[in-house]
Design a protein around this motif. Structure first.
Motif, short mmCIF file in Angstrom:
data_model
loop_
_atom_site.label_atom_id
_atom_site.label_comp_id
_atom_site.label_asym_id
_atom_site.label_seq_id
_atom_site.Cartn_x
_atom_site.Cartn_y
_atom_site.Cartn_z
N GLU A 200 0.86 -1.17 0.00
CA GLU A 200 0.00 0.00 0.00
C GLU A 200 0.90 1.22 0.00
O GLU A 200 1.85 1.31 0.77
N TYR A 201 0.55 2.14 -0.85
CA TYR A 201 1.41 3.31 -1.00
C TYR A 201 0.82 4.47 -0.21
O TYR A 201 -0.37 4.77 -0.33
N ASN A 202 1.64 5.08 0.58
CA ASN A 202 1.19 6.25 1.31
C ASN A 202 1.83 7.46 0.67
O ASN A 202 3.04 7.67 0.77
N SER A 203 1.00 8.25 -0.01
CA SER A 203 1.59 9.33 -0.80
C SER A 203 2.00 10.51 0.08
O SER A 203 2.73 11.37 -0.36
N ASP A 204 1.51 10.58 1.32
CA ASP A 204 1.86 11.72 2.18
C ASP A 204 3.31 11.67 2.60
O ASP A 204 4.02 12.66 2.50
#
Ligand SMILES: [Zn+2]
Lengths: 260, 927
Positions: B861-865
């Protein structure tokens, strides 16, 4: 009309490629543009000439020598003649139409330069208290305006019978591709860049009356460009001298000048 | 005869200008044939054979070949084939070619100069009989075609030898045949010859219908030129250079004056190829997007994924191509699966170039070869651009072939030095003449030594230092006097200016100047008398410059040391020889100089550098050694910097208009964003407002438990930098002279004239300053210097890329039969990938975070923050340490890839145990 053509040398292959790459009009670097000239072009002047140097066209009228009018008394040099030069460009002479301005800097500078060269050949000391007007009008400007103007002035002065030491002839030279000296620069070649050297010389005595450079030259090149310009002057002299002789042959001259 | 051309044209302001041009028509322009008895040409100007035998079955009689402009532009590769001889190139054609494509003109010009081709340039526009005036209502094209026919006819009548006009224009052929000329399409003519290569090199423009598999409706036709010009004028369309993305073949940017426009998807790219000049239409703001941050390598998909986090950019689509950069590409043939097909796909080695459809009958022979192909065009209904075969380089995977590919791709001149260049060299047994000695300072009795990497044969600098009676030091840098041997304007000078730099590859060196100079006469070898250009300072014990002298000298180096040897000498206190004491003085002063430089804000950057130990026989890499960092390296560097700065000041003072300097522009603040973000996630604040602050904050960003962290930061910082550039001082504003990386107000290159041409020029300038040499006009011409700088910058950049590519190639060779577990660090976390740096090999690879099985969702899962990827409790941040398994993926013969597979930390279903199941699709992006 009296036309004089310079005999063109034969073109070599390498030159053909060379010319093409410099964007010139198929003239060899050592060839002058075609010179056409006519003496006595303006009937009411004391002496006059019309000269074409390629597309550069110049008309010169000479008035005098005449006694100085009273309102110019201040200018009188009692010992010699007063030479009054005027250089102007016709409004249609350049690419874009321009209304002539009375005190145009460029024209004034040209006037001074012309005056300097003419002063060196006119035997003003023989004509004290007189004035000679040299009116130069450039009809089409396509590079080498000064040269055309000066050469035409020489012709007009001869036509007017003003005593001269000898001819004064001008020619330009420049460097193509930064290395090959070429003579008689047209406007197109001027705009292609490269410095332009103008030389006015007295061809018989080989004295130089005037020089001007449009940009700085490297000293390495100056010598050969100078030599090229002088060679151009000499070639030009032959054409102009020939024209003078042919002209006097036609109209006749007391001493059989031009008949021999 | 004088012809006057008068025409009117309007200028930008709308004024009408009268242009009068002279046009001379002459009779002294020769035909250039040996068969001619009329023309007065000299023998060496007669290049055409008297009996030009027909080489093609298409024409029975003897003939000369004439080509029209389009035939040359389309078929320049075929024209370069040596099979075609006895060509007449008309000036009309030459000028049209020049006008339409300067690259084609250059190549055509080369052909005309090649004596074996018997190619004659006929200045038909100025020959009396062949000049053609434009008729009322005739277009320029028609007029030029007519001029070509008239000239061909003139030849036929003049020499009584047939003229054959090769043109693909049927109408032109018909008219030519009416006039009694032979006219053929070039392809028909070529097919009649017995040359195997000529046909292969024919352009694809003659192809008719496309095959079904090539058809596509993805593209829209380009706008006509008139609409483009109107659009640009109205401010609706924008013109700019097109850059294809290196990571994503469906993405590109067009650089406009003010902003960059992002292009996404096949339809928007609309057949533009990297390097073209294109016209784009900007889409409405609602459709603006951010760059996708994805790695996409297959052309077959067309889904553009958006990265919501990044800032949105204007997007657009290509509506026209103003200038195609027709280049040649290296690559391999992907042979058509259908037996007997002659059209095959060509796969370029550069990924951002699309596949190209070519036609060849030798597909079997070429299947395992690296080949070179040129693009001819890209019809709107075609899936692929169309091109033609140019030549084969050799077998795929051979080290030699791959090396050649590398040189070709980086445009590196690697041919042997010509006879003319070698003729400019001094004799083999050259010695210093007494005359020369008298002109120079004799420094033979001063103890001078050189310090270089081991195995260096082109030693261009040497040093000396001793204490003066007044307590100050005299330090000197002596540089090989290359400008003594390379005189301006000679062939060797022109060649060196063209090459611009020596290129260092892993297993070879491509010299800028011939070996005799680079490894012998100019190399400051130990114990031999050599000419040098010296820069000598008096320095205070605090390393402040008290005075500087420059002079040409003769030196005799006492010892040519390696960095290691020099280091040992300095550290060995028992060694009290003159060389050792001199080195110790230098070492001491260099330390002070370096500290001062750093205090001023100079950056210490890092880039991973490694070296291969290479088997001298097989040239195969044996092992990898990291380049050691020794104090003596920085000692030499400090003095070279000092010399460069001193010389820069001197030449700028004397030649403010034409000094050749080097600047390093300050990067725009946004360049630092990735660095600041990445460091921020680790709790460090990077201040990039000035070089000094950046340098300070880098120094402070140290993790006690992770010594490599700081190095990583510096590697990242290097990425933010811009290229340093050579420039001419007269052509650049004074405020831009600054060298950001070195924190020097002005800088130049003086210390390596054997391997950099910039230094040769600087030597000449400095010699002129001190009256040791004379100037020449090109040296003082700021425009010429600026043009030269353009080439120097280009070659330097290419040499760097080539060096990197060479390391990559050797890394691949090294991994051919190996699988290794290595420690790596995450450089960037991308939306679908991790970019990993492997310090040991100094290389980067990508681990794509998706399951191989497309049906299964990715465990990540990518956390763009905060730019992290997480799978279960495992979270990946930038700078995290990982362990990867490295091996070479040779499934794609063209792009052998280094495969990285995650081993640690363990992610169930994704990472591998060293023996276990391999899942992730991984590839490197360095190639
Ligand atoms: Zn002939």
């Amino acid at each position: 009309m009296l036309f004089v053509f310079l005999k063109r040398n034969e073109l070599e292959l390498n030159d053909a490629l060379f010319l093409q790459s410099t964007g010139t009009c198929c003239r060899k670097p050592n060839e002058l543009r075609i010179v056409r000239c006519k003496l006595g072009a303006v009937p009411h002047a004391d002496g006059s000439s019309y000269l074409e140097l390629g597309n550069t066209k110049v008309l010169v009228s000479v008035f005098g020598p005449y006694e100085v009018r009273s309102n110019h008394r201040s200018k009188i040099m009692s010992e010699s003649a007063f030479i009054n030069c005027q250089y102007s460009m016709a409004p249609f002479s350049k690419q874009d139409r321009r209304t002539p301005r009375p005190r145009d800097k460029k024209n004034m500078e040209m006037t001074i330069n012309l005056h300097q060269a003419l002063k060196s050949v006119i035997r003003a000391e023989l004509l004290p208290r007189t004035q000679i007007d040299v009116m130069v009008e450039v009809l089409t400007a396509d590079g080498g305006n000064y040269c055309a103007a000066l050469n035409a002035s020489t012709l007009a002065l001869i036509d007017a019978g003003v005593p001269l030491r000898e001819y004064v002839i001008a020619c330009t030279a420049s460097l193509a591709k930064g290395e090959v000296p070429m003579v008689d620069i047209s406007h197109l070649e001027e705009t292609l860049g490269g410095p332009c050297l103008t030389v006015a010389m007295l061809p018989t005595s080989k004295q130089i009356a005037f020089t001007e450079m449009s940009q700085r030259f490297h000293v390495d090149h100056l010598e050969k460009v100078m030599a090229t310009a002088q060679k151009g002057c000499e070639d030009m002299y032959k054409i102009i001298n020939n024209a003078v002789r042919l002209y006097f042959k036609e109209i006749g001259f007391p001493n059989n000048f031009g008949q021999e | 005869m004088l012809k006057q051309k008068t025409f009117f044209r309007t200028n930008k302001k709308g004024d009408i200008l009268k242009v009068v041009r002279e046009h001379y028509l002459r009779e002294d322009i020769w035909c250039g044939s040996r068969a001619c008895g009329v023309c007065k040409a000299k023998d060496n100007e007669k290049v055409l054979d008297a009996k030009p035998k027909s080489k093609s079955a298409a024409v029975g009689e003897d003939h000369y070949i004439f080509l029209d402009t389009n035939a040359i532009l389309d078929q320049i590769d075929a024209l370069e084939d040596p099979h075609l001889t006895n060509l007449v190139i008309l000036q009309t054609v030459m000028e049209e070619v020049k006008h339409r494509s300067s690259a084609a003109y250059k190549r055509l010009h080369e052909v005309t100069l090649d004596k074996s081709r018997k190619c004659y340039v006929f200045v038909n526009e100025h020959r009396f009989e062949t000049f053609v005036e434009r008729k009322q209502g005739e277009t320029t094209n028609d007029r030029n075609d007519r001029a070509i026919r008239v000239a061909a006819l003139w030849y036929q009548n003049h020499l009584h030898i047939k003229s054959v006009l090769l043109t693909d224009d049927a109408e032109n052929r018909r008219k030519a045949q009416e006039m009694g000329l032979i006219a053929k399409p070039l392809s028909e003519y070529a097919e009649g010859t017995d040359s195997p290569t000529l046909c292969e090199r024919l352009s694809s423009k003659r192809w008719g219908e496309l095959r079904d598999e090539d058809q596509t409706k993805a593209y829209t036709p380009h706008l006509p030129m008139s609409a483009i010009q109107a659009g640009i004028k109205a401010g609706k369309l924008f013109k700019g250079p097109y850059f294809a993305s290196r990571d994503n073949c469906l993405e590109a940017t067009v650089k406009l004056d003010k902003r960059d426009v992002l292009l996404q998807g096949k339809a928007s790219l609309n057949r533009a190829i990297d390097g073209d000049t294109v016209v784009v239409e900007i889409l409405p703001e609602s459709e603006w997007k951010a760059p996708s941050n994805l790695v996409v390598t297959s052309e077959d998909t067309d889904d553009v994924l958006e990265d919501a986090s990044a800032e949105k950019q204007p997007t657009g689509r290509v509506v026209g191509i103003i200038n195609r950069k027709f280049q040649q590409f290296c690559g391999i043939l992907q042979v058509s699966p259908v037996a007997g097909h002659t059209r095959h796909l060509f796969v370029p080695a550069k990924r951002h170039i699309p596949k190209i459809r070519i036609e060849t009958r030798q597909s079997e022979r070429l299947a395992d070869q690296r080949i070179v192909v040129a693009i001819d065009g890209w019809p709107v209904e075609s899936k692929y651009p169309q091109g033609h075969f140019v030549r084969a380089l050799g077998k795929i995977g051979d080290q030699e072939t791959e090396n050649e590919v590398l040189l070709l791709e980086h445009d590196i001149p690697c041919y042997k030095f010509s006879e003319a260049v070698l003729a400019d060299l001094p004799d083999n047994d050259w010695t210093i003449s007494d005359e020369e000695l008298a002109k120079r300072q004799n420094l033979k009795n001063i103890v001078i030594c050189s310090v270089d990497p081991p195995g260096c044969t082109d030693i261009d600098d040497a040093l000396h230092c001793f204490e003066l009676p007044n307590g100050n030091y005299e330090a000197g840098v002596h540089i090989a006097d290359v400008s003594h041997f390379i005189r301006p304007g000679t062939n060797i000078d022109k060649e060196a200016a063209h090459r611009a730099t020596t290129v260092y590859l892993t297993d070879q060196r491509i010299d800028m100047v011939p070996d005799l100079l680079s490894s012998n006469l100019c190399s400051l070898r130990g114990g031999e008398e050599r000419l040098a250009f010296s820069c000598v300072w008096e320095l205070s014990p605090q390393a402040e410059i008290i005075s500087t002298r420059y002079h040409k000298s003769v030196i005799k180096s006492a010892a040519a040391l390696t960095y290691g040897e020099a280091q040992a000498k300095i550290e060995d206190d028992t060694d009290q020889t003159a060389v050792a004491t001199s080195l110790r003085c230098l070492y001491k002063l260099a330390k002070i100089l370096k500290q001062r430089r750093i205090d001023n804000g100079a950056l210490t950057l890092a880039s991973p550098e490694i070296r291969f130990r290479i088997d001298p026989k097989t040239k195969e890499p044996l092992e990898v050694v990291a380049k050691p960092l020794l104090g003596t390296m920085s000692m030499v560097e400090e003095f070279m910097l000092l010399a460069n700065v001193s010389v820069a000041e001197k030449i700028l003072l004397e030649f403010p208009e034409c000094a050749l300097l080097r600047r390093h522009p300050e990067p725009p603040p946004m360049n630092f964003d990735p660095l600041i973000k990445a460091a921020g996630h680790q709790g460090f604040n990077i201040d990039a407002s000035t070089g000094k602050n950046l340098s300070l904050s880098l120094d402070n960003a140290v993790k006690e438990n992770d010594p490599y962290f700081n190095t990583m930061l510096r590697i990242l910082t290097t990425r933010c930098m811009q290229q340093a550039l050579y420039f001419s001082s007269g052509m650049t504003q004074k405020e831009m002279f600054f060298h950001y990386g070195l924190a020097a107000p002005i800088y130049t290159h003086f210390t390596s004239p054997i391997r950099r041409y910039s230094d040769v020029i600087v030597h000449r300038l400095l010699a002129a300053c001190i009256g040791a040499d004379v100037t020449y006009s090109d040296l003082l011409d700021k425009r010429k210097t600026d043009d030269l700088c353009g080439n120097l910058n280009y070659r330097k950049r290419m040499a760097q890329y080539a060096a990197r590519a060479s390391v990559m190639l050797h890394t691949h060779l090294f991994f051919r039969n190996k699988t290794e577990l290595e420690e790596g660090y995450i450089l960037f976390v991308k939306k679908n990938a991790l970019q990993i740096l492997i310090p040991k090999y100094g290389l980067e690879g990508t681990v794509i975070l998706s399951s191989k099985d497309k049906n299964k969702p990715s465990p990540f899962e990518y956390n763009s923050d905060n730019h992290t990827q997480s799978a279960g409790d495992v979270v990946f941040h930038s700078f995290d340490r990982v362990v990867v398994q490295m091996s070479l993926d040779r499934s794609n013969v063209q792009h052998e890839k280094l495969q990285l597979k995650l081993v640690e930390p363990e992610v169930p279903g994704f990472s591998i145990t060293t023996e276990g199941e391999l899942v992730p699709a991984v590839e490197d992006t360095c190639g």
